[in-house]
Design a protein around this motif. Structure first.
Motif, mmCIF file in Angstrom:
data_model
loop_
_atom_site.group_PDB
_atom_site.id
_atom_site.type_symbol
_atom_site.label_atom_id
_atom_site.label_comp_id
_atom_site.label_asym_id
_atom_site.label_seq_id
_atom_site.Cartn_x
_atom_site.Cartn_y
_atom_site.Cartn_z
ATOM 1 N N GLY A 1 7.816 -6.146 1.574
ATOM 2 C CA GLY A 1 7.807 -4.798 2.109
ATOM 3 C C GLY A 1 7.215 -4.573 3.488
ATOM 4 O O GLY A 1 7.860 -3.941 4.360
ATOM 5 N N GLU A 2 6.042 -5.259 3.939
ATOM 6 C CA GLU A 2 5.656 -5.275 5.102
ATOM 7 C C GLU A 2 6.646 -5.992 6.035
ATOM 8 O O GLU A 2 6.856 -5.285 7.227
ATOM 9 N N LEU A 3 7.182 -7.144 5.730
ATOM 10 C CA LEU A 3 8.152 -7.729 6.550
ATOM 11 C C LEU A 3 9.405 -6.671 6.943
ATOM 12 O O LEU A 3 9.834 -6.780 8.202
ATOM 13 N N LEU A 4 9.663 -6.205 5.944
ATOM 14 C CA LEU A 4 11.114 -5.173 6.366
ATOM 15 C C LEU A 4 10.670 -4.076 6.913
ATOM 16 O O LEU A 4 11.350 -3.425 7.974
ATOM 17 N N TYR A 5 9.513 -3.265 6.439
ATOM 18 C CA TYR A 5 9.326 -1.938 6.833
ATOM 19 C C TYR A 5 7.899 -1.537 7.365
ATOM 20 O O TYR A 5 7.586 -0.445 7.525
ATOM 21 N N GLY A 6 7.067 -2.538 7.512
ATOM 22 C CA GLY A 6 5.579 -2.350 7.679
ATOM 23 C C GLY A 6 4.635 -2.260 6.597
ATOM 24 O O GLY A 6 4.995 -2.226 5.441
ATOM 25 N N ARG A 7 3.299 -2.275 6.997
ATOM 26 C CA ARG A 7 2.188 -2.454 6.100
ATOM 27 C C ARG A 7 2.088 -1.246 5.074
ATOM 28 O O ARG A 7 1.882 -1.281 3.780
ATOM 29 N N ALA A 8 2.360 0.098 5.359
ATOM 30 C CA ALA A 8 2.502 1.264 4.858
ATOM 31 C C ALA A 8 3.159 0.982 3.405
ATOM 32 O O ALA A 8 3.091 1.427 2.324
ATOM 33 N N VAL A 9 4.718 0.768 3.987
ATOM 34 C CA VAL A 9 5.690 0.540 2.947
ATOM 35 C C VAL A 9 5.323 -0.407 1.736
ATOM 36 O O VAL A 9 5.666 -0.712 0.655
ATOM 37 N N GLY A 10 4.863 -1.776 2.365
ATOM 38 C CA GLY A 10 4.555 -2.803 1.600
ATOM 39 C C GLY A 10 3.468 -2.532 0.376
ATOM 40 O O GLY A 10 3.637 -2.813 -0.495
ATOM 41 N N THR A 11 2.333 -1.574 0.885
ATOM 42 C CA THR A 11 1.248 -1.315 0.102
ATOM 43 C C THR A 11 2.132 0.049 -1.135
ATOM 44 O O THR A 11 1.645 -0.224 -2.293
ATOM 45 N N ALA A 12 2.798 0.713 -0.618
ATOM 46 C CA ALA A 12 3.444 1.550 -1.548
ATOM 47 C C ALA A 12 4.426 1.064 -2.632
ATOM 48 O O ALA A 12 4.269 1.325 -3.629
ATOM 49 N N LEU A 13 4.983 0.013 -2.145
ATOM 50 C CA LEU A 13 5.868 -0.754 -2.957
ATOM 51 C C LEU A 13 5.171 -1.301 -4.039
ATOM 52 O O LEU A 13 5.657 -1.546 -4.997
ATOM 53 N N VAL A 14 4.082 -1.931 -3.692
ATOM 54 C CA VAL A 14 3.163 -2.736 -4.802
ATOM 55 C C VAL A 14 2.536 -1.540 -5.781
ATOM 56 O O VAL A 14 2.328 -1.801 -6.873
ATOM 57 N N LEU A 15 2.047 -0.729 -5.261
ATOM 58 C CA LEU A 15 1.650 0.539 -6.104
ATOM 59 C C LEU A 15 2.433 1.041 -6.863
ATOM 60 O O LEU A 15 2.156 1.286 -8.106
ATOM 61 N N LEU A 16 3.653 1.382 -6.482
ATOM 62 C CA LEU A 16 4.738 1.671 -7.453
ATOM 63 C C LEU A 16 5.125 0.848 -8.407
ATOM 64 O O LEU A 16 5.398 1.261 -9.602
ATOM 65 N N TRP A 17 5.178 -0.432 -8.167
ATOM 66 C CA TRP A 17 5.404 -1.489 -9.020
ATOM 67 C C TRP A 17 4.429 -1.590 -10.086
ATOM 68 O O TRP A 17 4.731 -1.737 -11.258
ATOM 69 N N PHE B 1 -3.323 -2.554 -6.622
ATOM 70 C CA PHE B 1 -2.509 -3.090 -7.821
ATOM 71 C C PHE B 1 -3.520 -3.418 -8.853
ATOM 72 O O PHE B 1 -3.437 -3.064 -10.081
ATOM 73 N N VAL B 2 -4.473 -3.975 -8.710
ATOM 74 C CA VAL B 2 -5.563 -4.485 -9.480
ATOM 75 C C VAL B 2 -6.337 -3.082 -10.077
ATOM 76 O O VAL B 2 -6.554 -2.994 -11.258
ATOM 77 N N LEU B 3 -6.834 -2.327 -9.216
ATOM 78 C CA LEU B 3 -7.121 -1.120 -9.810
ATOM 79 C C LEU B 3 -6.299 -0.114 -10.700
ATOM 80 O O LEU B 3 -6.445 0.232 -11.646
ATOM 81 N N ALA B 4 -4.944 -0.181 -10.257
ATOM 82 C CA ALA B 4 -3.874 0.369 -11.264
ATOM 83 C C ALA B 4 -3.978 -0.136 -12.669
ATOM 84 O O ALA B 4 -3.898 0.424 -13.528
ATOM 85 N N ARG B 5 -3.780 -1.646 -12.572
ATOM 86 C CA ARG B 5 -3.676 -2.253 -13.873
ATOM 87 C C ARG B 5 -5.079 -2.120 -14.536
ATOM 88 O O ARG B 5 -5.031 -2.267 -15.873
ATOM 89 N N LEU B 6 -6.168 -2.229 -14.004
ATOM 90 C CA LEU B 6 -7.548 -2.021 -14.595
ATOM 91 C C LEU B 6 -7.587 -0.779 -15.468
ATOM 92 O O LEU B 6 -7.836 -0.558 -16.581
ATOM 93 N N ALA B 7 -7.262 0.384 -14.560
ATOM 94 C CA ALA B 7 -7.067 1.658 -15.212
ATOM 95 C C ALA B 7 -6.232 1.793 -16.481
ATOM 96 O O ALA B 7 -6.608 2.041 -17.484
ATOM 97 N N GLY B 8 -5.060 1.020 -16.359
ATOM 98 C CA GLY B 8 -4.112 0.935 -17.447
ATOM 99 C C GLY B 8 -4.717 0.454 -18.529
ATOM 100 O O GLY B 8 -4.626 0.672 -19.800
ATOM 101 N N ALA B 9 -5.196 -0.800 -18.343
ATOM 102 C CA ALA B 9 -5.950 -1.497 -19.525
ATOM 103 C C ALA B 9 -7.030 -0.867 -20.141
ATOM 104 O O ALA B 9 -7.233 -0.753 -21.183
ATOM 105 N N ALA B 10 -7.700 -0.141 -19.429
ATOM 106 C CA ALA B 10 -9.060 0.674 -19.830
ATOM 107 C C ALA B 10 -8.241 1.777 -20.850
ATOM 108 O O ALA B 10 -8.832 2.091 -21.923
#
Length: 362
Positions: free
Chosen positions: A104-120, A2-11
């Motif tokens: 996301g992790e609680l409902l569907y696991g770590r991978a979905v939790g990570t993907a959910l944050v990335l998409l957001w 998430f931090v990398l995504a937002r830093l890239a957007g800010a750049a």
């Protein structure tokens, strides 16, 4: 991620701003509603602006939690004004990302939790998460409140929902989710063996939103209707979508700037995603929270261009996409990479356009 995504957007935004002779931090910290919040943080409530024919913009339309936090940061640190506002917003965005991941992790696991944050972090309007706005704060409180509900921590969920209600007008969606989940739990148990903590959490949840609405009503001399009159004078009312339909008709028949067709596409996509969330039988609090935010976006009139921003806290809408992205990444990693790259390009480019070039309120 998430931090990398937002830093890239800010750049990307910074490059666009410098190219046209503007300061990126000024754009992020002092654009549109940010100025109202900074004014409340510095001087309290009491500012109004009048525009013909009958618009009267009052700062009472803005809920108090974010400016209170900005004022606290200004008091306790060397940061003042816009830098303090950005510090609060950026910290809240990070806390929100952690809460979204946990859900996301609680409902569907770590991978979905990570993907959910990335998409957001790669939504077309995710640039707002880097600005001095209240959406990061509301999303942080909503995510952790919903996580608490899913874990059965009712008092914590209610307290966070109460704070969410003090952050934005649509913050009552969090309280609605907590109360609906509590009611379902009471019904499921037929009212037997219900913990007092559940009742306490359900009672706490709406207090923040209701207390501010009543305080504005008392200040305006109309306890129940004063706040809604303030919103009406801003041109914002809930008319079951009639104003939005009129605007869509204008858009389809006459065309308009890039921002408005994009809003139409984003809101339509949100409706489809909510239908998928229903078909996936997501937990009730996630459905109520996202449904309430979607209803507000669809049914509210005024500031059509702001509807995607209002939907940023509705992160559960991204769960079907996150699950699909994880399946794609496992079966065809390069396909998932192309999808994420395309989303990043759209998010960074459109975000820079919104803030730097488009003369449109966010």
């Amino acid at each position: 991620m998430f931090v990398l995504a937002r830093l890239a957007g800010a750049a990307v935004l910074a490059g666009a701003a410098w190219a046209v002779g503007k300061q990126p931090l000024g754009l992020l910290g002092r654009s549109w509603d940010s100025l109202w919040y900074l004014g409340i943080a510095a001087h309290g409530y009491g500012r109004t602006l009048r525009f013909p024919p009958d618009l009267l913009y009052s700062d009472l339309a803005f809920f108090p939690l974010y400016p209170a936090l900005v004022r606290a940061v200004s008091t306790l640190t060397p940061l003042e004004g816009a830098p303090a506002g950005l510090a609060v917003a950026w910290l809240a965005a990070g806390v929100a990302a952690c809460g979204i991941y946990r859900c996301g992790e609680l409902l569907y696991g770590r991978a979905v939790g990570t993907a959910l944050v990335l998409l957001w972090g790669l939504l077309p309007h995710s640039v707002v998460l880097s600005m001095g706005y209240t959406e990061p704060l509301l999303t942080a409180l909503a995510a952790w409140s919903l996580y608490a509900v899913l874990r059965g921590h009712w008092v914590r969920a209610g307290a966070l929902a109460a704070l969410a209600g003090l952050s934005r007008p649509n913050g009552f969606a969090v309280a609605a989710a907590v109360v609906a989940a509590a009611a379902w739990e009471v019904w499921r148990r037929r009212g037997r063996n219900v913990s007092h903590r559940l009742w306490t959490g359900a009672a706490l949840a709406p207090l923040g939103w209701a207390s501010y609405v009543l305080w504005v009503g008392h200040r305006k001399g109309d306890l129940l209707g004063g706040y809604f009159e303030v919103q009406r004078r801003w041109g914002s009312t809930f008319d079951f979508g009639r104003g939005s339909l009129h605007f869509v008709r204008h858009l389809l028949l006459r065309g308009d700037r890039l921002v408005f067709p994009m809003v139409l596409v984003i809101v339509a996509a949100a409706v489809v995603l909510y239908a998928l969330l229903l078909l996936d039988r997501a937990p009730l609090p996630l459905l109520v929270h996202s449904g309430a935010l979607l209803l507000i976006a669809l049914g509210g009139s005024g500031f059509f261009e702001s509807k995607p921003r209002f939907l940023l806290p509705a992160f559960p809408l991204l769960l079907p996409l996150a699950r699909a992205l994880v399946r794609t990444a496992r079966a065809r990693p390069w396909h998932a990479t192309v999808v994420v790259g395309a989303l990043a390009g759209l998010s960074f480019g459109y975000g820079a356009y919104l803030v730097v070039l488009a003369d449109t309120p966010l």
